[in-house]
Design a protein around this motif. Structure first.
Motif, PDB file in Angstrom:
ATOM      1  N   LEU A 192       0.838  -1.190   0.000  1.00  0.00           N
ATOM      2  CA  LEU A 192       0.000   0.000   0.000  1.00  0.00           C
ATOM      3  C   LEU A 192       0.878   1.246   0.000  1.00  0.00           C
ATOM      4  N   SER A 193       0.374   2.331  -0.637  1.00  0.00           N
ATOM      5  CA  SER A 193       1.131   3.589  -0.659  1.00  0.00           C
ATOM      6  C   SER A 193       0.217   4.784  -0.396  1.00  0.00           C
ATOM      7  N   PRO A 194      -0.375   4.848   0.814  1.00  0.00           N
ATOM      8  CA  PRO A 194      -1.160   6.042   1.126  1.00  0.00           C
ATOM      9  C   PRO A 194      -0.276   7.282   1.032  1.00  0.00           C
ATOM     10  N   TYR A 195      -0.815   8.346   0.497  1.00  0.00           N
ATOM     11  CA  TYR A 195      -0.090   9.606   0.297  1.00  0.00           C
ATOM     12  C   TYR A 195       0.960   9.497  -0.808  1.00  0.00           C
ATOM     13  N   GLY A 196       0.941   8.419  -1.573  1.00  0.00           N
ATOM     14  CA  GLY A 196       1.837   8.325  -2.718  1.00  0.00           C
ATOM     15  C   GLY A 196       1.403   9.280  -3.825  1.00  0.00           C
ATOM     16  N   ALA A 197       2.296   9.506  -4.778  1.00  0.00           N
ATOM     17  CA  ALA A 197       1.989  10.461  -5.842  1.00  0.00           C
ATOM     18  C   ALA A 197       2.375   9.940  -7.224  1.00  0.00           C
ATOM     19  N   PHE A 198       2.507   8.624  -7.360  1.00  0.00           N
ATOM     20  CA  PHE A 198       2.873   8.061  -8.649  1.00  0.00           C
ATOM     21  C   PHE A 198       1.660   7.934  -9.562  1.00  0.00           C
ATOM     22  N   ALA A 241       7.608  12.498  -3.000  1.00  0.00           N
ATOM     23  CA  ALA A 241       6.168  12.372  -2.739  1.00  0.00           C
ATOM     24  C   ALA A 241       5.853  12.933  -1.352  1.00  0.00           C
ATOM     25  N   PRO A 242       4.590  13.236  -1.073  1.00  0.00           N
ATOM     26  CA  PRO A 242       4.225  13.668   0.280  1.00  0.00           C
ATOM     27  C   PRO A 242       4.572  12.589   1.304  1.00  0.00           C
ATOM     28  N   LYS A 243       4.944  13.008   2.486  1.00  0.00           N
ATOM     29  CA  LYS A 243       5.276  12.053   3.541  1.00  0.00           C
ATOM     30  C   LYS A 243       4.010  11.363   4.034  1.00  0.00           C
ATOM     31  N   VAL A 244       4.114  10.070   4.296  1.00  0.00           N
ATOM     32  CA  VAL A 244       2.981   9.338   4.853  1.00  0.00           C
ATOM     33  C   VAL A 244       2.723   9.872   6.260  1.00  0.00           C
ATOM     34  N   GLU A 245       1.477  10.263   6.506  1.00  0.00           N
ATOM     35  CA  GLU A 245       1.134  10.844   7.799  1.00  0.00           C
ATOM     36  C   GLU A 245       1.349   9.818   8.921  1.00  0.00           C
ATOM     37  N   PRO A 246       2.086  10.197   9.973  1.00  0.00           N
ATOM     38  CA  PRO A 246       2.317   9.269  11.090  1.00  0.00           C
ATOM     39  C   PRO A 246       1.022   8.728  11.694  1.00  0.00           C
ATOM     40  N   ALA A 247      -0.018   9.553  11.705  1.00  0.00           N
ATOM     41  CA  ALA A 247      -1.294   9.101  12.272  1.00  0.00           C
ATOM     42  C   ALA A 247      -1.889   7.969  11.456  1.00  0.00           C
ATOM     43  N   THR A 304       2.232  -9.062  10.405  1.00  0.00           N
ATOM     44  CA  THR A 304       3.516  -8.427  10.102  1.00  0.00           C
ATOM     45  C   THR A 304       3.337  -7.125   9.320  1.00  0.00           C
ATOM     46  N   LEU A 305       4.077  -6.092   9.719  1.00  0.00           N
ATOM     47  CA  LEU A 305       4.130  -4.829   8.989  1.00  0.00           C
ATOM     48  C   LEU A 305       5.544  -4.623   8.465  1.00  0.00           C
ATOM     49  N   ILE A 306       5.645  -4.457   7.154  1.00  0.00           N
ATOM     50  CA  ILE A 306       6.909  -4.119   6.496  1.00  0.00           C
ATOM     51  C   ILE A 306       6.863  -2.637   6.154  1.00  0.00           C
ATOM     52  N   LEU A 307       7.895  -1.900   6.529  1.00  0.00           N
ATOM     53  CA  LEU A 307       8.015  -0.501   6.134  1.00  0.00           C
ATOM     54  C   LEU A 307       9.150  -0.351   5.136  1.00  0.00           C
ATOM     55  N   SER A 308       8.966   0.548   4.166  1.00  0.00           N
ATOM     56  CA  SER A 308      10.013   0.797   3.175  1.00  0.00           C
ATOM     57  C   SER A 308       9.983   2.258   2.755  1.00  0.00           C
ATOM     58  N   GLY A 309      11.113   2.722   2.245  1.00  0.00           N
ATOM     59  CA  GLY A 309      11.209   4.077   1.736  1.00  0.00           C
ATOM     60  C   GLY A 309      12.360   4.860   2.336  1.00  0.00           C
ATOM     61  N   GLY A 310      13.507   4.870   1.652  1.00  0.00           N
ATOM     62  CA  GLY A 310      14.630   5.706   2.063  1.00  0.00           C
ATOM     63  C   GLY A 310      15.351   5.266   3.318  1.00  0.00           C
ATOM     64  N   TYR A 311      15.333   3.973   3.615  1.00  0.00           N
ATOM     65  CA  TYR A 311      15.952   3.479   4.852  1.00  0.00           C
ATOM     66  C   TYR A 311      17.462   3.333   4.739  1.00  0.00           C
ATOM     67  N   ASP A 312      18.163   3.643   5.845  1.00  0.00           N
ATOM     68  CA  ASP A 312      19.541   3.216   6.059  1.00  0.00           C
ATOM     69  C   ASP A 312      19.539   2.318   7.289  1.00  0.00           C
ATOM     70  N   ARG A 313      20.706   1.824   7.681  1.00  0.00           N
ATOM     71  CA  ARG A 313      20.740   0.867   8.794  1.00  0.00           C
ATOM     72  C   ARG A 313      20.241   1.496  10.092  1.00  0.00           C
ATOM     73  N   ALA A 314      20.665   2.705  10.377  1.00  0.00           N
ATOM     74  CA  ALA A 314      20.308   3.328  11.656  1.00  0.00           C
ATOM     75  C   ALA A 314      18.801   3.498  11.778  1.00  0.00           C
ATOM     76  N   ARG A 315      18.169   3.989  10.720  1.00  0.00           N
ATOM     77  CA  ARG A 315      16.720   4.187  10.772  1.00  0.00           C
ATOM     78  C   ARG A 315      15.996   2.851  10.843  1.00  0.00           C
TER      79      ARG A 315
END
Length: 364
Positions: free
Chosen positions: A227-233, A271-277, A289-300
């Motif tokens: 899913l990509s809520p707030y996506g702009a593609f 794209a607009p940031k996905v609202e934290p709420a 299970t929830l998978i998050l993706s988008g601009g991750y590095d190891r620390a984040r």
């Protein structure tokens, strides 16, 4: 202690780490059939605990882009079997992403008899590449009849059965990035007044009906969704119902019992940031299970795993030019840059020729 590199269970399968390779279109499937080059590409990236393939069409009508793969023919199943065999031999698991492009396509990219279909006859702005005619405007799609909607749902079901035959551990339904499933979700592309459009409850019906049918066919532990809520593609963007709609969708998907939601945030690409709420609402509504993706590095990634914000973290572009990404992340090695000019070209250059660091040790 790092959580990113520890084992985890997804449904009924064990993943060797919490690193997911995100789905990324690469346009290397000549004749829409994944060949040996595609198998080599995924094998090279099998350090990931879970690989999610590039978008793969369940239907001739969904092959909107040049050289993307399908999984509706015997030849395609055989091609994908080579991929799954090689990935499994390296100790990784692999889901296929089922992507029907809907209105994002061009007849020049479709096989004979293919039709550009969508929930409504609403033109998407923009152009796309065709190997035959170069860049072309998107055509106005044909509005799907009820019979065509049910046929499309059945195509997803059959494609999912084909995926299991090809050795996949599961399927990811692509309901993001402006393709067919999101076209049903979005009020600007879905102008229907029947049971598949109008209210939020009706706009999510095609997605939830298809998810339920696929889960019934192959098992709910083998079904995920992106899913990509707030996506702009692809000429879709945030709308006034986004928060409420995706919250309800997460509730319904939880009732169906699919194994994961893969939530993508494309704000790192403009794209607009996905609202934290909204993320919080989805996290609370969906119990698996929830998978998050988008601009991750190891620390984040480590921070979101430690906080419980996510169960798995998907990495996209870094995997393109770093086949041994898991080892590089674990050892703090520098990442190679991506050659943007070869993302969608048809051969091995910029695909399977990125080097593996000599200090890397395969993680099995």
């Amino acid at each position: 202690m790092s959580k990113l590199f520890t084992e985890v269970t997804l449904g009924q399968i064990k993943l060797k780490n919490k690193v997911v390779m995100a789905p990324m279109t690469r346009s290397r499937s000549i004749g829409n059939i994944p060949g040996d080059l595609v198998a080599e590409y995924y094998e090279q990236r099998s350090e990931a605990g879970l690989i999610i393939t590039e978008g793969t069409s369940p239907s001739p009508n969904g092959l909107g882009y040049a050289r993307i793969p399908g999984i509706f023919s015997k030849e395609q199943i055989a091609g994908w079997k080579k991929v799954t065999d090689r990935v499994h031999a390296k100790g990784s698991k692999i889901f296929i992403q089922l992507m029907h492009t809907g209105r994002i396509g061009h007849p020049a990219n479709l096989p004979l008899g293919g039709v550009i279909l969508a929930p409504s006859a609403v033109l998407a702005k923009g152009q796309m590449w065709t190997d035959k005619e170069g860049m072309k405007d998107h055509p106005t799609p044909k509005e799907m009849t009820t019979a065509e909607i049910l046929a499309a749902r059945d195509e997803y079901v059959q494609a999912s059965k084909n995926a299991i035959e090809a050795g996949f551990d599961g399927v990811e339904l692509h309901a993001a990035n402006g393709y067919l499933m999101e076209q049903f979700l979005h009020p600007s592309s879905n102008k229907r007044t029947d049971e598949y459009g109008g209210s939020i409850e009706k706009r999510i019906k095609f997605v939830t009906d298809t998810a339920a049918a696929v889960a019934s066919a192959i098992g709910k532990d083998k079904v995920g969704i992106r899913l990509s809520p707030y996506g702009a593609f692809n000429d879709l963007g945030p709308h006034e119902d986004t928060h409420e709609e995706y919250g309800l969708l997460a509730e319904k998907l939880n009732e169906i019992g699919i194994v994961y939601i893969h939530l993508v945030d494309h704000s790192s690409m403009g794209a607009p940031k996905v609202e934290p709420a909204t993320v919080k609402k989805i996290r609370e509504a969906f119990k698996r299970t929830l998978i998050l993706s988008g601009g991750y590095d190891r620390a984040r990634a480590e921070a979101d795993l430690d906080s419980g914000a996510a169960d798995l973290i998907a990495f996209g572009k870094p995997f393109l030019s770093n086949p041994d990404l898991v080892t590089k992340l674990e050892k703090g090695l520098p990442l190679a840059p991506v050659d943007q000019t070869t993302l969608y070209t048809p051969d091995a250059k910029g695909y399977t020729d990125y080097p593996v660091t000599q200090h890397s040790v395969p993680v099995v």
